[in-house]
Design a protein around this motif. Structure first.
Motif, PDB file in Angstrom:
ATOM      1  N   TYR A  34       0.968  -1.236  -0.178  1.00 14.97           N
ATOM      2  CA  TYR A  34       0.099  -0.001  -0.039  1.00 14.97           C
ATOM      3  C   TYR A  34       0.826   1.329   0.131  1.00 14.97           C
ATOM      4  O   TYR A  34       0.419   2.366  -0.642  1.00 14.97           O
ATOM      5  N   GLY A  35       2.026   1.303   0.598  1.00 10.38           N
ATOM      6  CA  GLY A  35       3.016   2.326   0.735  1.00 10.38           C
ATOM      7  C   GLY A  35       3.483   2.610  -0.903  1.00 10.38           C
ATOM      8  O   GLY A  35       3.635   3.843  -1.149  1.00 10.38           O
ATOM      9  N   VAL A  36       3.591   1.484  -1.616  1.00 17.40           N
ATOM     10  CA  VAL A  36       4.288   1.711  -2.934  1.00 17.40           C
ATOM     11  C   VAL A  36       3.242   2.380  -3.735  1.00 17.40           C
ATOM     12  O   VAL A  36       3.298   3.057  -4.533  1.00 17.40           O
ATOM     13  N   TYR A  37       1.603   1.889  -3.520  1.00 17.93           N
ATOM     14  CA  TYR A  37       0.796   2.539  -4.113  1.00 17.93           C
ATOM     15  C   TYR A  37       0.425   3.902  -3.831  1.00 17.93           C
ATOM     16  O   TYR A  37       0.363   4.813  -4.732  1.00 17.93           O
ATOM     17  N   LEU A  38       0.552   4.432  -2.631  1.00 17.51           N
ATOM     18  CA  LEU A  38       0.589   5.924  -2.164  1.00 17.51           C
ATOM     19  C   LEU A  38       1.607   6.504  -2.634  1.00 17.51           C
ATOM     20  O   LEU A  38       1.451   7.852  -2.857  1.00 17.51           O
ATOM     21  N   SER A  39       2.687   6.057  -3.097  1.00 21.43           N
ATOM     22  CA  SER A  39       3.685   6.874  -3.798  1.00 21.43           C
ATOM     23  C   SER A  39       3.240   7.408  -5.034  1.00 21.43           C
ATOM     24  O   SER A  39       4.090   8.360  -5.469  1.00 21.43           O
ATOM     25  N   PHE A  40       2.411   6.861  -5.712  1.00 21.24           N
ATOM     26  CA  PHE A  40       1.877   7.426  -6.904  1.00 21.24           C
ATOM     27  C   PHE A  40       0.706   8.213  -6.638  1.00 21.24           C
ATOM     28  O   PHE A  40      -0.132   8.394  -7.698  1.00 21.24           O
ATOM     29  N   CYS A  41       0.355   8.566  -5.503  1.00 25.21           N
ATOM     30  CA  CYS A  41      -0.902   9.335  -5.298  1.00 25.21           C
ATOM     31  C   CYS A  41      -0.580  10.436  -4.538  1.00 25.21           C
ATOM     32  O   CYS A  41       0.395  10.695  -4.043  1.00 25.21           O
ATOM     33  N   LYS A  42      -1.345  11.582  -4.598  1.00 25.52           N
ATOM     34  CA  LYS A  42      -1.513  12.729  -3.863  1.00 25.52           C
ATOM     35  C   LYS A  42      -2.454  12.581  -2.530  1.00 25.52           C
ATOM     36  O   LYS A  42      -3.772  12.121  -2.944  1.00 25.52           O
ATOM     37  N   PHE A  43      -1.911  12.609  -1.399  1.00 25.52           N
ATOM     38  CA  PHE A  43      -2.825  12.444  -0.397  1.00 25.52           C
ATOM     39  C   PHE A  43      -2.732  13.198   1.132  1.00 25.52           C
ATOM     40  O   PHE A  43      -1.488  13.568   1.067  1.00 25.52           O
ATOM     41  N   THR A  44      -3.501  13.296   1.893  1.00 25.27           N
ATOM     42  CA  THR A  44      -3.112  13.578   3.312  1.00 25.27           C
ATOM     43  C   THR A  44      -3.467  12.476   4.241  1.00 25.27           C
ATOM     44  O   THR A  44      -2.742  12.664   5.291  1.00 25.27           O
ATOM     45  N   THR A  45      -4.345  11.609   3.932  1.00 25.39           N
ATOM     46  CA  THR A  45      -4.728  10.500   4.630  1.00 25.39           C
ATOM     47  C   THR A  45      -4.785   9.406   3.769  1.00 25.39           C
ATOM     48  O   THR A  45      -4.820   9.465   2.512  1.00 25.39           O
ATOM     49  N   VAL A  46      -4.739   8.047   4.276  1.00 22.46           N
ATOM     50  CA  VAL A  46      -4.559   6.938   3.388  1.00 22.46           C
ATOM     51  C   VAL A  46      -6.010   6.717   2.868  1.00 22.46           C
ATOM     52  O   VAL A  46      -6.066   5.848   1.846  1.00 22.46           O
ATOM     53  N   ILE A  47      -6.816   7.575   3.309  1.00 24.70           N
ATOM     54  CA  ILE A  47      -8.470   7.107   2.643  1.00 24.70           C
ATOM     55  C   ILE A  47      -8.619   8.140   1.647  1.00 24.70           C
ATOM     56  O   ILE A  47      -9.693   8.179   0.830  1.00 24.70           O
ATOM     57  N   ALA A  49      -6.465   9.353  -1.091  1.00 27.95           N
ATOM     58  CA  ALA A  49      -5.399   9.208  -2.105  1.00 27.95           C
ATOM     59  C   ALA A  49      -6.063   9.342  -3.329  1.00 27.95           C
ATOM     60  O   ALA A  49      -7.163   8.760  -3.602  1.00 27.95           O
ATOM     61  N   LYS A  50      -5.509  10.060  -4.178  1.00 30.64           N
ATOM     62  CA  LYS A  50      -5.821  10.438  -5.780  1.00 30.64           C
ATOM     63  C   LYS A  50      -4.543  10.115  -6.566  1.00 30.64           C
ATOM     64  O   LYS A  50      -3.590  10.735  -6.316  1.00 30.64           O
ATOM     65  N   PRO A  51      -4.535   9.056  -7.382  1.00 29.66           N
ATOM     66  CA  PRO A  51      -3.430   8.527  -8.373  1.00 29.66           C
ATOM     67  C   PRO A  51      -2.897   9.980  -9.129  1.00 29.66           C
ATOM     68  O   PRO A  51      -3.665  10.570  -9.701  1.00 29.66           O
ATOM     69  N   VAL A  52      -1.705  10.110  -9.167  1.00 29.63           N
ATOM     70  CA  VAL A  52      -0.980  11.239  -9.903  1.00 29.63           C
ATOM     71  C   VAL A  52       0.012  10.865 -10.819  1.00 29.63           C
ATOM     72  O   VAL A  52       0.925  11.655 -11.230  1.00 29.63           O
ATOM     73  N   GLY A  53       0.062   9.615 -10.967  1.00 27.96           N
ATOM     74  CA  GLY A  53       1.312   9.007 -11.856  1.00 27.96           C
ATOM     75  C   GLY A  53       2.703   9.254 -10.986  1.00 27.96           C
ATOM     76  O   GLY A  53       3.000   8.885 -10.062  1.00 27.96           O
ATOM     77  N   PHE A  54       3.659   9.449 -12.208  1.00 31.23           N
ATOM     78  CA  PHE A  54       5.111   9.685 -11.495  1.00 31.23           C
ATOM     79  C   PHE A  54       5.501  10.867 -11.082  1.00 31.23           C
ATOM     80  O   PHE A  54       6.624  11.152 -10.910  1.00 31.23           O
ATOM     81  N   SER A  55       4.546  11.827 -10.902  1.00 30.56           N
ATOM     82  CA  SER A  55       4.704  13.213 -10.672  1.00 30.56           C
ATOM     83  C   SER A  55       5.444  13.374  -9.115  1.00 30.56           C
ATOM     84  O   SER A  55       6.453  14.145  -9.231  1.00 30.56           O
ATOM     85  N   ASN A  56       5.025  12.452  -8.228  1.00 30.83           N
ATOM     86  CA  ASN A  56       5.725  12.275  -7.100  1.00 30.83           C
ATOM     87  C   ASN A  56       7.099  12.016  -7.131  1.00 30.83           C
ATOM     88  O   ASN A  56       8.109  12.769  -6.258  1.00 30.83           O
ATOM     89  N   TYR A  57       7.753  11.073  -8.053  1.00 32.15           N
ATOM     90  CA  TYR A  57       9.036  10.575  -8.180  1.00 32.15           C
ATOM     91  C   TYR A  57       9.801  11.778  -8.879  1.00 32.15           C
ATOM     92  O   TYR A  57      10.942  12.071  -8.657  1.00 32.15           O
ATOM     93  N   VAL A  58       8.971  12.450  -9.866  1.00 36.41           N
ATOM     94  CA  VAL A  58       9.720  13.813 -10.698  1.00 36.41           C
ATOM     95  C   VAL A  58      10.160  14.785  -9.515  1.00 36.41           C
ATOM     96  O   VAL A  58      11.141  15.383  -9.561  1.00 36.41           O
ATOM     97  N   LYS A  59       9.103  15.062  -8.704  1.00 37.70           N
ATOM     98  CA  LYS A  59       9.375  15.992  -7.717  1.00 37.70           C
ATOM     99  C   LYS A  59      10.402  15.698  -6.765  1.00 37.70           C
ATOM    100  O   LYS A  59      11.290  16.409  -6.240  1.00 37.70           O
TER     101      LYS A  59
END
Length: 284
Positions: A34-47, A49-59
């Motif tokens: 689930y942590g790997v999944y959240l790395s591809f999401c924008k979220f403040t809590t685990v419930i 989460a909205k997928p944003v692709g690889f943008s977190n990795y780019v940042k």
């Protein structure tokens, strides 16, 4: 002949393993996935989460503080791994000789490992700042002071633990091989580098693996000693990830992406190091 208890264990082994296996799945596998999944999401809590692709990795890769922390942790790991293993090996070699009070020395060297990292960090912060103040400096004056302060702290804490592992390895060395080398006229240097060190490679593999992974995962000592100051220049990877996740609102996904990258880095480095040292092991 297998006893009745042994037969019962062999028949019902899955039932005995099941509680631990379920705990491992619930406590490690599921959060990791689930942590790997959240790395591809924008979220403040685990419930939410909205997928944003690889943008977190780019940042994450665009974050200069993260790249600096990567270099800082890498250099720290290299320096501490070399110092800890060389000193621990030397101390272990001395304490396996007939030295009066060797058991007391072993206990004294091991004791720092029993103290928590936060406590050690604050103790060494007071000690080192007290010395540096004579020159008008502190650990947070520059990253150089913070770096070498961490080197001193980590080495002081871990040398005793690695020493115990090396002592166990030295005590299990085959005496007939050492005696044969002595009879053949091998001097101390030849015995050390041609016999003792090759036979000690299993212990060196374990100790180098522990020091490499501990160097990259360093957090509590870093937090207590410098907290990354000045200007995050003495901030390691673990501290940088924590500060990103909890320090900036809306950056939880970026922090999670950094954590995944951190896991991959440590896993790859540890596997490469383990393969390198294992390949040099010889049969006793």
């Amino acid at each position: 002949m297998i006893s009745m208890a042994g037969k019962a264990v062999r028949r019902w082994w899955a039932l005995f393993v099941l509680p631990t296996f379920l705990a491992f799945i619930i406590g490690f596998i599921v959060p990791f996935i689930y942590g790997v999944y959240l790395s591809f999401c924008k979220f403040t809590t685990v419930i939410d989460a909205k997928p944003v692709g690889f943008s977190n990795y780019v940042k994450a890769f665009q974050d200069k503080t993260f790249l600096h922390a990567l270099g800082f942790s890498t250099l720290l790991t290299i320096v501490t791994t070399i110092i800890i293993n060389v000193v621990a090996f030397a101390v272990a070699y001395l304490l396996t000789k007939s030295i009066r009070g060797s058991n007391i020395f072993r206990s004294v060297f091991f004791m720092p490992n029993l103290i928590g990292g936060i406590i050690l960090g604050y103790i060494w912060m007071l000690l080192l700042n007290g010395v540096l103040q004579h020159w008008g400096r502190t650990l947070t004056y520059s990253a150089v002071y913070g770096f070498w302060g961490l080197v001193i702290l980590v080495c002081w804490q871990q040398i005793g633990y690695m020493m115990i592992i090396y002592i166990a390895g030295m005590q299990s060395l085959p005496t007939d091989v050492l005696e044969a080398a002595s009879v053949d006229g091998a001097n101390g240097r030849q015995t050390m580098f041609k016999i003792i060190i090759p036979l000690m490679m299993p212990s060196i593999t374990v100790c180098s693996f522990l020091t490499v992974t501990n160097g990259f995962k360093l957090y509590d000592q870093n937090l207590a000693l410098t907290a990354g100051n000045p200007m995050k220049m003495s901030e390691g990877l673990a501290l940088n990830i924590t500060n990103t996740f909890y320090g900036v609102s809306g950056q939880e996904g970026v922090g999670q992406a950094k954590a995944v990258l951190f896991f991959i880095l440590v896993a790859v480095v540890a596997l490469l190091q383990n393969k390198l040292t294992t390949s040099k092991e010889v049969a006793a």
